[in-house]
Structure formats: C-alpha cells, structure tokens
Design a protein around this motif. Structure first.
Motif, PDB file in Angstrom:
ATOM      1  N   SER A 154       2.477   6.882   4.272  1.00 48.57           N
ATOM      2  CA  SER A 154       2.683   8.310   4.490  1.00 48.57           C
ATOM      3  C   SER A 154       1.676   8.748   5.541  1.00 48.57           C
ATOM      4  O   SER A 154       0.481   8.435   5.425  1.00 48.57           O
ATOM      5  CB  SER A 154       2.495   9.103   3.192  1.00 48.57           C
ATOM      6  OG  SER A 154       2.738  10.472   3.404  1.00 48.57           O
ATOM      7  N   TYR A 155       2.143   9.457   6.577  1.00 47.12           N
ATOM      8  CA  TYR A 155       1.267   9.834   7.683  1.00 47.12           C
ATOM      9  C   TYR A 155       1.393  11.319   7.975  1.00 47.12           C
ATOM     10  O   TYR A 155       2.489  11.847   8.115  1.00 47.12           O
ATOM     11  CB  TYR A 155       1.599   9.015   8.938  1.00 47.12           C
ATOM     12  CG  TYR A 155       1.368   7.536   8.737  1.00 47.12           C
ATOM     13  CD1 TYR A 155       0.118   6.988   8.932  1.00 47.12           C
ATOM     14  CD2 TYR A 155       2.402   6.706   8.308  1.00 47.12           C
ATOM     15  CE1 TYR A 155      -0.106   5.637   8.726  1.00 47.12           C
ATOM     16  CE2 TYR A 155       2.185   5.361   8.089  1.00 47.12           C
ATOM     17  CZ  TYR A 155       0.931   4.827   8.303  1.00 47.12           C
ATOM     18  OH  TYR A 155       0.711   3.491   8.083  1.00 47.12           O
ATOM     19  N   LEU A 214       7.070  12.258   4.717  1.00 45.76           N
ATOM     20  CA  LEU A 214       7.860  11.256   4.016  1.00 45.76           C
ATOM     21  C   LEU A 214       6.940  10.219   3.376  1.00 45.76           C
ATOM     22  O   LEU A 214       6.046   9.688   4.037  1.00 45.76           O
ATOM     23  CB  LEU A 214       8.820  10.563   4.977  1.00 45.76           C
ATOM     24  CG  LEU A 214       9.631   9.389   4.411  1.00 45.76           C
ATOM     25  CD1 LEU A 214      10.651   9.884   3.400  1.00 45.76           C
ATOM     26  CD2 LEU A 214      10.322   8.617   5.537  1.00 45.76           C
ATOM     27  N   ALA A 215       7.175   9.906   2.110  1.00 48.07           N
ATOM     28  CA  ALA A 215       6.455   8.839   1.415  1.00 48.07           C
ATOM     29  C   ALA A 215       7.412   7.664   1.250  1.00 48.07           C
ATOM     30  O   ALA A 215       8.478   7.800   0.649  1.00 48.07           O
ATOM     31  CB  ALA A 215       5.965   9.315   0.059  1.00 48.07           C
ATOM     32  N   LEU A 216       7.040   6.507   1.790  1.00 45.25           N
ATOM     33  CA  LEU A 216       7.911   5.341   1.782  1.00 45.25           C
ATOM     34  C   LEU A 216       7.125   4.153   1.253  1.00 45.25           C
ATOM     35  O   LEU A 216       6.089   3.791   1.803  1.00 45.25           O
ATOM     36  CB  LEU A 216       8.425   5.069   3.204  1.00 45.25           C
ATOM     37  CG  LEU A 216       9.793   4.406   3.355  1.00 45.25           C
ATOM     38  CD1 LEU A 216      10.300   4.536   4.780  1.00 45.25           C
ATOM     39  CD2 LEU A 216       9.766   2.949   2.939  1.00 45.25           C
ATOM     40  N   SER A 217       7.616   3.561   0.162  1.00 46.78           N
ATOM     41  CA  SER A 217       6.912   2.429  -0.445  1.00 46.78           C
ATOM     42  C   SER A 217       7.768   1.172  -0.393  1.00 46.78           C
ATOM     43  O   SER A 217       8.997   1.235  -0.310  1.00 46.78           O
ATOM     44  CB  SER A 217       6.557   2.732  -1.902  1.00 46.78           C
ATOM     45  OG  SER A 217       7.719   2.721  -2.720  1.00 46.78           O
ATOM     46  N   LEU A 218       7.098   0.028  -0.422  1.00 42.60           N
ATOM     47  CA  LEU A 218       7.769  -1.272  -0.477  1.00 42.60           C
ATOM     48  C   LEU A 218       7.093  -2.115  -1.538  1.00 42.60           C
ATOM     49  O   LEU A 218       5.873  -2.293  -1.524  1.00 42.60           O
ATOM     50  CB  LEU A 218       7.695  -1.979   0.878  1.00 42.60           C
ATOM     51  CG  LEU A 218       8.249  -3.417   0.916  1.00 42.60           C
ATOM     52  CD1 LEU A 218       9.751  -3.425   0.628  1.00 42.60           C
ATOM     53  CD2 LEU A 218       7.956  -4.076   2.267  1.00 42.60           C
ATOM     54  N   THR A 219       7.906  -2.634  -2.461  1.00 45.04           N
ATOM     55  CA  THR A 219       7.413  -3.494  -3.541  1.00 45.04           C
ATOM     56  C   THR A 219       8.124  -4.833  -3.480  1.00 45.04           C
ATOM     57  O   THR A 219       9.341  -4.896  -3.255  1.00 45.04           O
ATOM     58  CB  THR A 219       7.667  -2.854  -4.917  1.00 45.04           C
ATOM     59  OG1 THR A 219       6.967  -1.610  -4.995  1.00 45.04           O
ATOM     60  CG2 THR A 219       7.204  -3.760  -6.052  1.00 45.04           C
ATOM     61  N   ASP A 220       7.375  -5.916  -3.672  1.00 47.18           N
ATOM     62  CA  ASP A 220       7.933  -7.266  -3.699  1.00 47.18           C
ATOM     63  C   ASP A 220       7.769  -7.816  -5.110  1.00 47.18           C
ATOM     64  O   ASP A 220       6.641  -7.999  -5.580  1.00 47.18           O
ATOM     65  CB  ASP A 220       7.199  -8.147  -2.686  1.00 47.18           C
ATOM     66  CG  ASP A 220       7.922  -9.462  -2.438  1.00 47.18           C
ATOM     67  OD1 ASP A 220       8.814  -9.829  -3.233  1.00 47.18           O
ATOM     68  OD2 ASP A 220       7.593 -10.128  -1.433  1.00 47.18           O
TER      69      ASP A 220
END
Length: 387
Positions: free
Chosen positions: A205-206, A188-194
């Motif tokens: 991603s791990y 799973l690739a999970l990103s967070l942008t502010d």
C-alpha cells in the motif's frame, strides 16, 4: 472514474470460449510463464476495476497449496440476476462469454476458458452465491447460500495444463507486479499469500503513488541530479480522464519510461507517451530560453538530450480506453495525447519556475557533452522493474 450502476445490463456478449482455447496467445500473450501470470493479472484487474470505480479498496491474492490462485475483493460483487440477451445469470454470462462491459475487461472470461477448474463466490444482494466450472462449462446453476451483509467477489482458478507449458506460479513475479499496482493506485491495499510449502504473505500500500514508484526505480540507478521527484496529478471530469506523472533525472545515461493505462502496462507506448514527449522538450526549452540557460546561438535541447538519465512513470485512467491489439500493450485513445501534453506542459512549467536550482541542474545534465559514447536504451517495465 466512478460508475452510477453495475448490473446485468452492462454486459454485452461478443464471442464464446472456443476462440480463446484455440488461440490463447491472442488473449494472454503466450502459453508460457508470461501468459500464466497474465491470468492472475486479469482477475486482479477485474477486482481493481471495482476499486477504480469507487467500490472497494482491498484485494487479497493467494497461491493455494494445490497450485491454484484465489483473488478476493470487497467490491460490489458480480451481478447475479439474469442478463439479456443471453438469458443467463449474470455470473454465468460474465464467466462464459467474451464481453465488453462499461467497467470490466474481457479477462475474467478468458481466465475461465483457459482454466481446468474455476470457482466463484459472490457476496451481493444480501446473500452469498457460488458456482463451479470445468474448462468454462458450468457444473450447475449459481447456488444461493446464507444471508450476508458483505459484498465482493472471490475467484479461484486452476490453469489448464493442457494449455500452458507451465502451471507453476512465481511468488516473486506476482509480488513485484502487485507492488507496482499498489503504487499506481493510492489507497489500495493489495496482499499476496503463498500457501505452498510454508505460508508467506506480503502486503503493499503506497500513499505517494507514482512518486514512490520513481523513488524505488531510481534507488538502483545513478545519483539523483535533483533531490525532488517531480510529481503531479491532473483530472478532467468532462472527458473522464486523469493523469498521474512522476519523473526524476539521475547521472546514468539510460532512459527508463514506464507507462500505464488503467494500471495496464502499455509496453508499446501509445498516445499518452506521445503527449508526454511532445510537452517535455517544449517546457524545458521555453524555460531554458526564458532563464538564458541556453546560448542564443545554440539549438533547442533535443528529446534525446532531455531523456538522458530520466526515469518517468506515466499513468492515465480513462473510462473507455482504446487499446491496439487484444493484449492491450499500446494505447490508441486520441484525446489522451492532447490532454497529457497540456497537463505536462502546464504542471512542469510551474515546477521549473518554482524550483530554479533543480531546473538548472536538469538542463545542465541535458547539455553536458559526454566524452564516452552514449548508449541510449529504452527500458520498458518488466517484472523486475516493479517497485
């Protein structure tokens, strides 16, 4: 866990939105910062459920400049056809009624009920669809737009200031939780942008899953007693359950257990933890007796002795989890206890026999007599514990 179909027939109406707005704490835990961030976790959980079902592998979360949160996934998209018995379009039924679905939790409706505004975009059935809500009331029917070959769902919401004590999201809290989710879901690739002030993005991603999680947690504790993080995955397709466990001991006196069901933190434990703690002493005592690492006259190693210096991640995934309480912090699925106990005993016994030097070090740690009073603490996963 895979699903053969996901359409409007999956949806069962349970209640309306009034109960959610009247008692929000029952659904998101609190009206403070904890409940505010739980709103994000619920929408991300909706997207994550698609990934767990084998549909989608990317989730992008953005804190918008005006204080909302946008969650984009590449799953199948919420159904748009009319569902029974409500007679509403699938999008509207999912977003305005509490429901029990074979894949998703009730959280997406809860988020809508506790938001002053929510916008949804669905890419499904060859078209892009949109709909807007104010406090869970649709402003218009779903609108069909241009054709597209993409699939997925985008949900943007603004929490209701009349409900929550604060509507200011913490980038740090969300980032830590998303690193945790990524480590619990390989691939799973999970990103967070502010987008507030200056734009900032982190991506998680791990490849090693729970093993990476334990390595991170132990990097802040004492020196490892054994160099290898013990990790294994087991799955039973007949009862549709899988378990991933990683554990390592260090020189600290504390015990740090982090358990999850379908990537939801089970802060109050449950049947998966009971199965884990039943198997762990059994496996270690059997091995210690077999290798004569315990004097015959000595009692078996206790659960507390084995837990000294242990950091463990216990993650189970199952099709129909039974949680105790609306906030889902304790797992009650009875079959999970038996399966986890069996899996831990088998895999840990095999690891001990393959790694006698490390096994002996762990047992020495458990039998070691401390000259100082040992203060045993149970560390539950908190926002500061995520990898």
């Amino acid at each position: 866990m895979s699903e053969t179909s996901y359409d409007a027939s999956c949806i069962q109406v349970l209640e309306g939105r009034a109960a959610v707005r009247k008692r929000p704490g029952m659904y998101v835990g609190s009206t403070g910062e904890r409940g505010l961030h739980r709103m994000v976790y619920e929408v991300v959980g909706h997207a994550l459920a698609e990934a767990l079902a084998g549909h989608g592998d990317t989730i992008d979360v953005t804190i918008t400049a005006d204080g909302g949160v946008r969650v984009v996934d590449n799953g199948r998209g919420i159904p748009v056809e009319v569902e029974e018995p409500s007679g509403k379009p699938g999008i509207e039924a999912v977003l305005t009624e509490l429901r029990a679905c074979t894949i998703h939790s009730i959280g997406i409706c809860v988020v809508n009920a506790l938001s002053s505004r929510l916008e949804v975009e669905v890419r499904r059935d060859g078209f892009r669809w949109t709909q807007e809500y104010e406090r869970a009331v649709p402003l218009a029917p779903p609108a069909r737009h241009e054709e597209t070959t993409e699939t997925g769902t985008t949900i943007t919401f603004w929490p209701d200031a009349d409900i929550f004590e604060t509507t200011e999201f913490s980038f740090a809290i969300l980032s830590l939780r998303f690193r945790e989710l990524a480590s619990l879901n390989k691939g799973l690739a999970l990103s967070l942008t502010d987008e507030r002030d200056t734009t900032h993005t982190v991506r998680h991603s791990y490849e090693q899953g729970a093993q990476d999680f334990v390595s991170h947690l132990n990097s802040r504790n004492g020196e490892p007693i054994h160099p290898t993080v013990i990790a294994f995955v087991a799955e039973d397709e007949d009862i549709t359950i899988s378990v991933e466990i990683a554990l390592q001991w260090d020189t600290s006196d504390s015990e740090s257990i982090h358990s999850f069901a379908n990537s939801i933190r089970t802060d109050e434990g449950g049947t998966h933890e009971v199965g884990f703690w039943t198997a762990l002493p059994e496996a270690f005592n059997a091995y210690a007796r077999q290798e004569q690492l315990l004097p015959e006259a000595d009692d078996d190693l206790t659960r507390d002795a084995i837990g000294r210096g242990l950091t463990a991640v216990i993650s189970v995934k199952l099709d129909d989890p039974c949680f105790e309480g609306a906030t889902r912090t304790r797992l009650g699925s009875t079959a999970t206890r038996t399966y986890v106990q069996k899996a831990v005993h088998e895999h840990l016994t095999a690891w001990l026999n393959r790694n006698p030097t490390e096994a002996a070090a762990i047992i020495r740690n458990a039998t070691h007599t401390h000259t100082r009073t040992r203060t045993r603490t149970r560390t539950r996963t908190s926002d500061s514990d995520a990898p």
